[in-house]
Design a protein around this motif. Structure first.
Motif, short mmCIF file in Angstrom:
data_model
loop_
_atom_site.label_atom_id
_atom_site.label_comp_id
_atom_site.label_asym_id
_atom_site.label_seq_id
_atom_site.Cartn_x
_atom_site.Cartn_y
_atom_site.Cartn_z
N VAL A 96 -17.50 42.23 24.82
CA VAL A 96 -16.44 43.48 23.96
C VAL A 96 -16.53 42.71 22.62
CG1 VAL A 96 -15.21 45.40 23.39
CG2 VAL A 96 -15.66 44.93 25.87
N ALA A 97 -15.46 41.69 22.82
CA ALA A 97 -15.20 40.81 21.48
C ALA A 97 -16.43 40.50 20.69
CB ALA A 97 -14.26 39.54 21.59
N GLY A 98 -18.05 40.29 21.06
CA GLY A 98 -19.01 40.25 20.81
C GLY A 98 -20.01 41.18 20.28
N LEU A 99 -19.67 42.62 20.42
CA LEU A 99 -19.96 43.42 19.95
C LEU A 99 -19.13 44.01 18.58
CD1 LEU A 99 -20.64 45.58 23.16
CD2 LEU A 99 -22.16 44.01 22.17
N PHE A 100 -17.36 44.02 18.93
CA PHE A 100 -17.39 44.24 17.16
C PHE A 100 -17.00 42.90 16.47
CE2 PHE A 100 -14.22 46.48 20.47
CZ PHE A 100 -13.57 47.90 19.55
N ILE A 101 -17.40 42.17 17.20
CA ILE A 101 -18.39 40.50 15.45
C ILE A 101 -19.07 41.67 15.57
CG2 ILE A 101 -19.11 38.23 15.74
CD1 ILE A 101 -16.39 37.21 17.23
N LEU A 102 -20.08 41.74 16.12
CA LEU A 102 -21.66 42.37 15.41
C LEU A 102 -21.43 43.37 14.03
CD1 LEU A 102 -24.40 41.93 18.48
CD2 LEU A 102 -24.11 40.02 16.67
N ILE A 103 -20.61 44.25 14.15
CA ILE A 103 -19.99 45.12 13.79
C ILE A 103 -19.38 44.78 12.66
CG2 ILE A 103 -20.97 47.05 15.12
CD1 ILE A 103 -18.13 48.22 15.31
N THR A 104 -18.79 44.35 12.36
CA THR A 104 -17.17 44.08 12.15
C THR A 104 -17.82 42.37 10.81
OG1 THR A 104 -16.06 42.84 13.30
CG2 THR A 104 -15.60 44.91 13.59
N ILE A 105 -18.19 41.15 11.00
CA ILE A 105 -18.38 41.14 10.21
C ILE A 105 -19.43 40.87 8.94
CG2 ILE A 105 -19.85 38.33 9.51
CD1 ILE A 105 -19.01 37.61 12.79
N PRO A 106 -20.54 41.84 8.93
CA PRO A 106 -21.40 42.27 8.10
C PRO A 106 -20.38 43.57 7.14
CG PRO A 106 -23.01 42.30 10.35
CD PRO A 106 -21.50 42.15 11.09
N GLN A 107 -19.95 43.84 7.35
CA GLN A 107 -19.31 44.39 6.39
C GLN A 107 -17.83 43.78 5.72
OE1 GLN A 107 -17.78 48.81 8.11
NE2 GLN A 107 -18.43 47.83 9.90
N ALA A 108 -17.37 42.50 6.70
CA ALA A 108 -16.51 41.64 5.96
C ALA A 108 -17.40 41.12 4.49
CB ALA A 108 -16.08 40.74 6.65
#
Length: 367
Positions: free
Chosen positions: A338-350
């Motif tokens: 789950v942590a990895g999935l959130f990273i995949l969508i939040t880092i590009p937005q950051a």
């Protein structure tokens, strides 16, 4: 002239300013020592990992490759620093002041580069040690490949619920936040009640944690049997709670953007005959919206992470699904998914936010 020149030299002016040679050799030598110490630690860590991990042959080979890469990466700038420092000393002894200072500057730059890479290597060594300590207990608890493979499909499918909540809530938050901002800025005595209500709402919802709002709405509305609202699903309860909470934050972002538009823009529009509402719609809001895109994206990144809070009202999102796997296998690797999935969508937005901020800064400098 000679007496004046002597006086200036005595006081430290003129040639006396450049009397001290550029000392870069100590910094270069320190970088070499730091590199050698880091390489030694890397070799020790690689040997420890080879004893812990299965398959000693491939592991030893991988450790040798890691140590060789560390030597090549860290030692080259350190040796360049030493060579540049010696070149600076030679140039200074030959009265070539400019070349000496340039070489000393290069030596210090290479030395600090080597020290920076040493620090990064030490951080990585600490992470490797943390994963391999206690007979790889940390690695088995959080990064078990078998549990990750078993839970990945269902956890990723449940993550679609988080994405749905985030996307729908973002649309509603934009509309609700803009309405609150306009109410907060309602002009004149006639708008005073709206300003008071909007300010009270914004202050209240910004003061209460989002998880409490989710809990109150998710369990309170069904208990109160509110018409229409009590029959909603937990997903829509979560959307409603996040909209009410984040609407308060977005309202302040919109208000800041509207107030950042120069008053001359409004005055020019009104002088052309536009009404107050037309000025707001055609002149102020387009400029304000363009300016608040980066902070809005930051708020939406936080919103996406807060969708994990909806598990408190029983919504089967990715976090709830991972907890089921964690309780069945006595392992937290599914939560790592789950942590990895959130990273995949939040880092590009950051990174997108960073680019937008940099573009606005360049546009401001160009103006």
């Amino acid at each position: 002239m000679s007496a004046g020149h002597s006086t200036l030299t005595t006081l430290g002016a003129g040639p006396a300013k450049s009397a001290a040679p550029p000392a870069a050799l100590p910094t270069a030598a320190a970088s070499v020592a730091a590199v050698l110490a880091t390489v030694a630690l890397t070799a020790t860590a690689a040997a420890s990992v080879s004893r812990v991990l299965p398959g000693s042959g491939p592991t030893v080979a991988a450790g040798a490759v890691v140590v060789a890469a560390a030597v090549l990466t860290l030692l080259r700038p350190a040796l360049r620093a030493v060579r540049s420092a010696r070149r600076a000393a030679t140039a200074w002894s030959e009265q070539r002041r400019t070349d000496a200072r340039r070489a000393a500057s290069e030596a210090r730059e290479d030395a600090w580069t080597a020290l920076g890479w040493c620090l990064a290597a030490l951080v990585l060594l600490g992470a490797v040690w943390f994963l391999c300590t206690n007979d790889r207990a940390v690695q088995r608890t959080f990064f078990d490949g078998q549990v990750i493979g078993i839970s990945l499909k269902e956890t990723a499918s449940a993550f679609g619920t988080n994405l749905f909540i985030a996307v729908v809530a973002q649309v509603l938050i934009l509309a609700w936040g803009l309405a609150l901002a306009l109410a907060r800025m309602a002009p004149g005595r006639a708008g005073r009640p709206l300003r008071l209500l909007a300010t009270t709402y914004i202050d209240g919802f910004r003061a209460v944690p989002a998880i409490i709002i989710i809990y109150l709405i998710g369990f309170g509305l069904p208990l109160a049997e509110v018409p229409f609202l009590s029959s909603l699903s937990p997903v829509w309860f979560a959307i409603l709670a996040l909209t009410l909470t984040y609407g308060a934050y977005v309202a302040e972002v919109f208000r800041a953007g509207i107030e950042s538009v120069p008053p001359g823009q409004t005055a020019a529009a009104r002088s052309l005959g536009l009404s107050q509402s037309a000025t707001l719609r055609h002149v102020v809001l387009p400029q304000a919206t363009r300016r608040v895109v980066p902070p809005l994206l930051n708020d939406f990144i936080s919103l996406q992470k807060d969708t994990a809070l909806v598990n408190v009202i029983g919504t089967i999102d990715a976090f709830n699904q991972s907890k089921i796997f964690a309780s069945n296998h006595f392992n937290l690797s599914a939560v790592t998914v789950v942590a990895g999935l959130f990273i995949l969508i939040t880092i590009p937005q950051a990174r997108l936010v960073d680019r937008l901020v940099a573009r606005e800064q360049r546009r401001g400098k160009g103006a």
